[in-house]
Design a protein around this motif. Structure first.
Motif, short mmCIF file in Angstrom:
data_model
loop_
_atom_site.label_atom_id
_atom_site.label_comp_id
_atom_site.label_asym_id
_atom_site.label_seq_id
_atom_site.Cartn_x
_atom_site.Cartn_y
_atom_site.Cartn_z
N LEU A 131 5.99 -31.61 28.21
CA LEU A 131 7.02 -32.54 28.64
C LEU A 131 7.16 -33.67 27.61
N GLY A 132 8.33 -33.75 26.99
CA GLY A 132 8.60 -34.78 26.00
C GLY A 132 7.93 -34.58 24.66
N GLY A 133 7.28 -33.41 24.45
CA GLY A 133 6.54 -33.18 23.22
C GLY A 133 7.10 -32.04 22.39
N GLN A 134 6.27 -31.53 21.53
CA GLN A 134 6.64 -30.43 20.65
C GLN A 134 5.89 -29.18 21.05
N ALA A 135 6.41 -28.05 20.62
CA ALA A 135 5.74 -26.78 20.86
C ALA A 135 4.37 -26.80 20.19
N THR A 136 3.46 -26.01 20.72
CA THR A 136 2.10 -25.91 20.19
C THR A 136 1.85 -24.49 19.74
N PHE A 137 1.19 -24.36 18.60
CA PHE A 137 0.80 -23.04 18.10
C PHE A 137 -0.68 -22.84 18.38
N LYS A 138 -1.01 -21.67 18.91
CA LYS A 138 -2.41 -21.33 19.19
C LYS A 138 -2.70 -19.98 18.55
N GLU A 139 -3.84 -19.95 17.86
CA GLU A 139 -4.28 -18.73 17.19
C GLU A 139 -5.44 -18.14 17.99
N TYR A 140 -5.41 -16.83 18.15
CA TYR A 140 -6.43 -16.13 18.92
C TYR A 140 -7.02 -15.00 18.10
N GLU A 141 -8.29 -14.72 18.39
CA GLU A 141 -8.95 -13.52 17.86
C GLU A 141 -9.58 -12.82 19.05
N ASN A 142 -9.18 -11.57 19.25
CA ASN A 142 -9.67 -10.79 20.38
C ASN A 142 -9.52 -11.52 21.71
N GLY A 143 -8.40 -12.22 21.88
CA GLY A 143 -8.12 -12.88 23.14
C GLY A 143 -8.75 -14.24 23.31
N LYS A 144 -9.56 -14.67 22.35
CA LYS A 144 -10.22 -15.97 22.43
C LYS A 144 -9.51 -16.96 21.52
N LEU A 145 -9.25 -18.13 22.03
CA LEU A 145 -8.62 -19.19 21.26
C LEU A 145 -9.54 -19.59 20.12
N THR A 146 -9.01 -19.56 18.88
CA THR A 146 -9.80 -19.95 17.72
C THR A 146 -9.32 -21.25 17.09
N ARG A 147 -8.03 -21.56 17.23
CA ARG A 147 -7.51 -22.75 16.57
C ARG A 147 -6.15 -23.10 17.15
N GLU A 148 -5.85 -24.38 17.19
CA GLU A 148 -4.52 -24.86 17.55
C GLU A 148 -3.95 -25.59 16.35
N TYR A 149 -2.64 -25.52 16.18
CA TYR A 149 -1.95 -26.15 15.07
C TYR A 149 -0.84 -27.05 15.60
N ARG A 150 -0.68 -28.19 14.98
CA ARG A 150 0.36 -29.13 15.43
C ARG A 150 1.75 -28.62 15.08
N ASP A 151 1.84 -27.83 13.98
CA ASP A 151 3.12 -27.24 13.61
C ASP A 151 2.90 -25.99 12.76
N PHE A 152 3.96 -25.27 12.48
CA PHE A 152 3.86 -24.02 11.73
C PHE A 152 3.46 -24.28 10.28
N ASP A 153 3.86 -25.40 9.73
CA ASP A 153 3.46 -25.75 8.36
C ASP A 153 1.94 -25.85 8.26
N GLU A 154 1.31 -26.45 9.26
CA GLU A 154 -0.15 -26.57 9.24
C GLU A 154 -0.79 -25.18 9.27
N TYR A 155 -0.25 -24.28 10.09
CA TYR A 155 -0.76 -22.91 10.13
C TYR A 155 -0.65 -22.24 8.76
N LEU A 156 0.52 -22.34 8.13
CA LEU A 156 0.71 -21.72 6.82
C LEU A 156 -0.22 -22.33 5.77
N THR A 157 -0.41 -23.63 5.82
CA THR A 157 -1.30 -24.31 4.87
C THR A 157 -2.74 -23.84 5.04
#
Length: 182
Positions: A131-157
């Motif tokens: 609510l009032g924020g930005q989308a969140t990116f979450k990376e998973y390995e075998n169904g387990k959350l491994t990392r969250e990213y504030r934006d897609f640029d951070e993921y690519l970096t």
């Protein structure tokens, strides 16, 4: 969020790093470049299907490249037409099963797949904005959350840093972190 020039430089660095890693590990360059740009109409249709606006850096990436087929092995950055690929639905079904069996949470209800492959255990999902924020990116390995990213640029970096580490390991023949810990 990166500006357009910095994002283009990041994508070029990713492509070069992927090609260098291919040359080191396969003795040939097997990497295909990312796809052509999406149009504003492509983005609008995709956002309508998602049910929420795309995170700005992911949107900007898609306007540069509407996906990247062999981004990480067989895992693709899914563009605006990613869910139309023949393998997509079957792969997504298998991923949901992994989440049900082993996962922390199942993004099936709320999130959209951003990076997915037929034979990979790593995936990236974009969750709708809070609510009032930005989308969140979450990376998973075998169904387990491994990392969250504030934006897609951070993921690519972060992915570029991982590629560069792999290149160093291939050049040096051993993981320097492992040597330091011994």
């Amino acid at each position: 969020m990166l500006n357009e020039k910095k994002r283009a430089e990041l994508v070029a660095a990713l492509l070069e790093a992927k090609r260098e890693l291919d040359r080191l590990t396969l003795d040939e360059d097997m990497t295909e470049p990312p796809a052509r740009p999406a149009t504003e109409n492509d983005i609008a249709r995709f956002e309508k299907k998602c049910g929420f606006p795309l995170e700005p850096s992911y949107r900007a990436f898609l306007l540069m490249h509407d996906g990247w087929t062999d981004f990480d092995g067989d895992a693709a950055i899914l563009g605006t037409r990613g869910s139309r690929e023949n393998w997509f639905e079957e792969t997504l079904e298998m991923v949901w099963e992994v989440f049900e069996d082993f996962g922390d949470e199942n993004p099936a209800e709320d999130a959209i797949a951003v990076v997915l492959g037929e034979d990979t255990n790593n995936y990236l999902f974009m969750w709708p904005p809070a609510l009032g924020g930005q989308a969140t990116f979450k990376e998973y390995e075998n169904g387990k959350l491994t990392r969250e990213y504030r934006d897609f640029d951070e993921y690519l970096t972060e992915f570029l840093e991982s590629l560069r580490h792999s290149i160093d390991v291939e050049r040096e023949g051993a993981d320097t972190d492992d040597e330091d810990s011994q």
